[in-house]
Design a protein around this motif. Structure first.
Motif, PDB file in Angstrom:
ATOM      1  N   THR A 132       0.929  -1.369   0.012  1.00 35.26           N
ATOM      2  CA  THR A 132      -0.204  -0.659  -0.365  1.00 35.26           C
ATOM      3  C   THR A 132       0.934   1.145   0.318  1.00 35.26           C
ATOM      4  O   THR A 132       1.164   2.052   0.981  1.00 35.26           O
ATOM      5  CB  THR A 132      -1.640  -0.100   1.390  1.00 35.26           C
ATOM      6  N   PRO A 133       1.377   1.715  -1.317  1.00 36.67           N
ATOM      7  CA  PRO A 133       2.688   2.724  -1.356  1.00 36.67           C
ATOM      8  C   PRO A 133       1.874   4.051  -0.800  1.00 36.67           C
ATOM      9  O   PRO A 133       1.145   4.885  -1.354  1.00 36.67           O
ATOM     10  CB  PRO A 133       2.570   2.262  -2.863  1.00 36.67           C
ATOM     11  N   THR A 134       3.117   5.251  -0.921  1.00 37.68           N
ATOM     12  CA  THR A 134       2.935   6.543   0.001  1.00 37.68           C
ATOM     13  C   THR A 134       4.104   7.217  -0.683  1.00 37.68           C
ATOM     14  O   THR A 134       4.916   6.049  -1.004  1.00 37.68           O
ATOM     15  CB  THR A 134       2.126   6.352   1.358  1.00 37.68           C
ATOM     16  N   VAL A 135       4.033   8.127  -0.376  1.00 42.21           N
ATOM     17  CA  VAL A 135       5.209   9.309  -1.604  1.00 42.21           C
ATOM     18  C   VAL A 135       6.257   8.883   0.279  1.00 42.21           C
ATOM     19  O   VAL A 135       7.186   9.082  -0.781  1.00 42.21           O
ATOM     20  CB  VAL A 135       5.038  10.098  -1.677  1.00 42.21           C
ATOM     21  N   TYR A 136       6.018   7.904   0.967  1.00 45.56           N
ATOM     22  CA  TYR A 136       7.560   8.534   2.038  1.00 45.56           C
ATOM     23  C   TYR A 136       7.993   6.298   2.618  1.00 45.56           C
ATOM     24  O   TYR A 136       8.252   6.051   2.378  1.00 45.56           O
ATOM     25  CB  TYR A 136       6.704   8.357   3.409  1.00 45.56           C
ATOM     26  N   CYS A 137       7.201   5.692   1.276  1.00 51.26           N
ATOM     27  CA  CYS A 137       7.315   4.762   1.669  1.00 51.26           C
ATOM     28  C   CYS A 137       8.891   3.841   1.333  1.00 51.26           C
ATOM     29  O   CYS A 137       9.593   2.787   1.574  1.00 51.26           O
ATOM     30  CB  CYS A 137       6.321   3.469   0.998  1.00 51.26           C
TER      31      CYS A 137
END
Length: 184
Positions: free
Chosen positions: A139-144
């Motif tokens: 569940t990717p975010t910009v911070y992963c």
């Protein structure tokens, strides 16, 4: 008997002179290649001695310069160790993605290319960080990738960047630009 000693010394000096000439040519060729890469730039954006000297202030300054980044990437490629800068740049681009579908797709590609054990351009990160990213990519975010990016930046700052500053490429580039600036 003395001629046996003089001959190797003379040969050594000739080699030194040839090496200096070759390094000067390498620097000039490299400078030309850098400027050709950005030939569409205006003359006010040309590579200057001052800009090149600024690269030695910090890795951040080097990476903020388009010429500095290009020079650093070429240096790392010449050492077959460009996976860290490539990963760092991919992460910078990844952070700009707005679409969740594109982010998911790109996160999986980054993981497969740089993070996964035995991947083609596997970066040097610890097991814990690798596992955390493996979970984040689901569940990717910009911070992963932030933790891995910080680790890689630190590695470049402590290892690759100082080697670049000591490299013949950088030193010769400075010498050539310095000689050009004194010519007028």
């Amino acid at each position: 008997m003395p001629s046996l000693i003089v001959e190797p010394l003379a040969q050594h000096f000739i080699m030194d002179r040839d090496d200096r000439k070759r390094n000067k040519n390498i620097g000039k060729n490299f400078m030309c290649r850098l400027q050709c890469m950005f030939s569409h730039s205006s003359s006010s954006e040309r590579l200057t001695l001052e800009d090149t000297q600024q690269w030695s202030q910090s890795l951040e300054r080097l990476l903020d310069s388009k010429y500095g980044l290009a020079a650093f990437r070429n240096f790392l490629k010449s050492e077959y160790s460009d996976e860290n800068i490539e990963f760092w740049l991919v992460c910078e681009d990844y952070k700009k993605i707005k679409s969740s579908f594109r982010m998911s797709s790109k996160a999986k590609k980054i993981y497969e290319q740089f993070i996964k054990a035995e991947s083609p351009k596997e970066i040097n990160i610890d097991y814990h960080t690798r596992e955390q990213i493996k979970r984040n990519v689901k569940t990717p975010t910009v911070y992963c990738f932030d933790d891995a990016q910080k680790i890689v930046y630190g590695l470049m700052e402590r290892d690759s960047y100082p080697r670049f500053l000591r490299s013949d490429i950088y030193r010769t580039l400075l010498e050539n630009l310095s000689a050009d600036s004194t010519k007028g």
